[in-house]
Design a protein around this motif. Structure first.
Motif, mmCIF file in Angstrom:
data_model
loop_
_atom_site.group_PDB
_atom_site.id
_atom_site.type_symbol
_atom_site.label_atom_id
_atom_site.label_comp_id
_atom_site.label_asym_id
_atom_site.label_seq_id
_atom_site.Cartn_x
_atom_site.Cartn_y
_atom_site.Cartn_z
ATOM 1 N N VAL A 214 0.776 -1.252 -0.021
ATOM 2 C CA VAL A 214 -0.128 -0.018 -0.106
ATOM 3 C C VAL A 214 0.803 1.545 -0.079
ATOM 4 C CG1 VAL A 214 -1.617 1.340 1.377
ATOM 5 C CG2 VAL A 214 -1.901 -1.073 0.976
ATOM 6 N N VAL A 215 1.976 1.018 0.788
ATOM 7 C CA VAL A 215 2.880 2.205 0.677
ATOM 8 C C VAL A 215 3.495 2.532 -0.421
ATOM 9 C CG1 VAL A 215 4.887 3.316 1.950
ATOM 10 C CG2 VAL A 215 3.226 2.215 3.233
ATOM 11 N N LEU A 216 4.021 1.687 -1.022
ATOM 12 C CA LEU A 216 4.632 1.662 -2.438
ATOM 13 C C LEU A 216 3.463 2.161 -3.593
ATOM 14 C CD1 LEU A 216 6.644 -1.687 -2.558
ATOM 15 C CD2 LEU A 216 7.385 0.704 -2.146
ATOM 16 N N ASP A 217 2.555 1.659 -3.518
ATOM 17 C CA ASP A 217 1.289 2.191 -4.308
ATOM 18 C C ASP A 217 0.870 3.721 -4.082
ATOM 19 O OD1 ASP A 217 0.952 0.058 -5.790
ATOM 20 O OD2 ASP A 217 -0.629 -0.863 -4.474
ATOM 21 N N LEU A 218 1.230 4.116 -2.816
ATOM 22 C CA LEU A 218 0.993 5.487 -2.476
ATOM 23 C C LEU A 218 1.752 6.483 -3.367
ATOM 24 C CD1 LEU A 218 -0.679 7.676 -0.842
ATOM 25 C CD2 LEU A 218 1.209 7.185 1.188
#
Length: 320
Positions: A214-218
Motif C-alpha cells: 500500500v505504501v509503495l502504491d501511495l
C-alpha cells in the motif's frame, strides 16, 4: 439500472449463502432496480459452483464473472466496475464482515448530495496487532499525503456515483485509493460508521506484507494525482534543487580558496558539485520529455484536462 453491487470473491464458499441471504433481505426493501456482480478471482474451492447456482436461481439480479486465475482484489473490483450498469455502485466484500444492511443508510447519504460515501469500521473485529494497528498507520499516512482525510481506506464497503469512477484504471492494490482519484475530479466525499462483523468462515487473505504494498502504491497515486498533467513541476523542481545545491557547494569552494587558500581541485566537494549539477540538468530534461509525453497522451486520445459536474442548456460535446 439504479444500483449495482460489486463483490470480489476468493475462496468464500461457506460465506456466499450468508451473503445472498443478507442481500436478498435488504435489496427488495428499496425502491430501486438493482443487480449484484460477483467476480470470482480464481477461487480454489467451490465458490464458483455456488455462484453459478445462485445465478441460475435469480438471473434477473445475479451476474457472475469468473477469472481464469487469481489476479487479486483490485483486478476483481476493476472487472466488476467495467460491467456494472448501475448509476450508483456499491462495493462490498464477500466474507460477510461488511454488512449489506448498511447499504440503505449509505444511499441516503448519497441522496444528500454526496458523490462518494466511505464506510468506516469504527468497531473493527479483526486482530489488533496484525490488522488493526498497521491499517491505522496506513490510513494516517494516506490521509496526510493525499489530503483526503478518511479513517478507513481499507473498508471495501463504499457507495459511489458512477461518474466519479470514470477516467482511471486500477492496478496493484489501488482499489483502496479510489476516494483519492474521485477527489481529484471534484467528488464530494463523506464518511459514515458501518457495522463490522468477525469472520465466521474461512481465513483472511491479507497480512502485514500488504501494508508495504500500500505504501509503495501511495507513491504512484501521489504522482498520478499531483503531477500527471504537469510532470515538469516534479522533475524540474528536483532538478532546480540539485543545481542550487551544486551552486552553493561551488560558492563555498571559491570562498575557501580565496580567503583560506585551500585548493579546489583536490577537494571531493568539487566532484559532488559537478555531479549534483549534471543530475539536476538531466532531471529538468526528463521533465521536459515527460511534458511532451503527457501532451501526446491527452491530445492523441482527446482526453480533457477538466471534469464537468453539470451543464445548463448545453448538450453538444465540443470535441465532436
Amino acid at each position: 439500472m439504479n444500483l449495482s453491487l460489486v463483490t470480489p470473491v476468493y475462496n468464500e464458499q461457506d460465506n456466499l449463502p450468508l451473503l445472498f441471504e443478507a442481500i436478498n433481505k435488504v435489496m427488495p426493501t428499496m425502491n430501486r432496480t438493482w443487480e449484484v456482480i460477483l467476480v470470482d478471482d480464481g477461487s480454489q474451492d467451490n465458490s464458483l459452483a455456488v455462484l453459478n447456482e445462485y445465478a441460475k436461481k435469480d438471473p434477473a439480479h445475479v451476474r457472475v464473472i469468473s477469472f481464469r486465475r487469481n489476479f487479486g482484489q483490485t483486478a476483481a473490483i476493476a472487472a466488476g466496475l467495467d460491467y456494472a450498469q448501475g448509476e450508483i455502485i456499491v462495493l462490498l466484500d464477500a466474507d460477510m464482515q461488511n454488512d449489506p444492511a448498511d447499504i440503505p443508510m449509505m444511499l441516503a447519504k448519497l441522496d444528500e448530495g454526496y458523490d462518494l460515501v466511505s464506510g468506516w469500521r469504527k468497531s473493527r473485529k479483526d486482530n489488533a496487532i496484525t490488522r488493526n494497528f498497521p491499517s491505522m498507520i496506513a490510513n494516517r499516512i494516506i490521509s496526510r499525503v493525499t489530503g483526503v482525510h478518511l479513517h478507513d481506506y481499507g473498508c471495501t464497503l463504499k457507495a459511489y456515483r458512477r461518474d466519479v469512477l470514470e477516467g482511471f484504471r486500477l492496478y496493484g492494490e489501488m482499489h483502496r485509493f479510489i476516494p483519492v482519484y474521485a477527489h481529484s475530479v471534484g467528488a464530494k466525499i463523506t464518511e459514515m460508521a458501518v457495522n463490522h462483523h468477525p469472520r465466521k468462515h474461512g481465513k483472511t487473505k491479507y497480512g502485514l506484507e500488504r501494508t508495504a504494498k500500500v505504501v509503495l502504491d501511495l507513491f504512484t497515486v501521489k504522482f498520478l494525482i499531483s503531477y500527471s498533467s504537469k510532470p515538469i513541476y516534479l522533475f524540474g523542481g528536483a532538478g532546480g534543487f540539485l543545481m542550487v545545491v551544486s551552486a552553493i557547494i561551488m560558492l563555498y569552494l571559491f570562498v575557501r580558496r580565496i580567503f583560506f587558500l585551500v585548493a579546489i581541485a583536490t577537494s571531493p566537494l568539487l566532484q559532488m558539485s559537478a555531479m549534483f549539477f549534471i543530475l539536476g540538468f538531466q532531471s529538468i530534461l526528463l521533465g521536459l520529455i515527460a511534458e511532451l509525453l503527457v501532451r501526446t497522451y491527452h491530445e492523441s486520445q482527446r482526453k480533457p484536462t477538466y471534469t464537468i459536474r453539470t451543464m445548463i442548456n448545453l448538450e453538444q460535446d465540443p470535441r465532436d
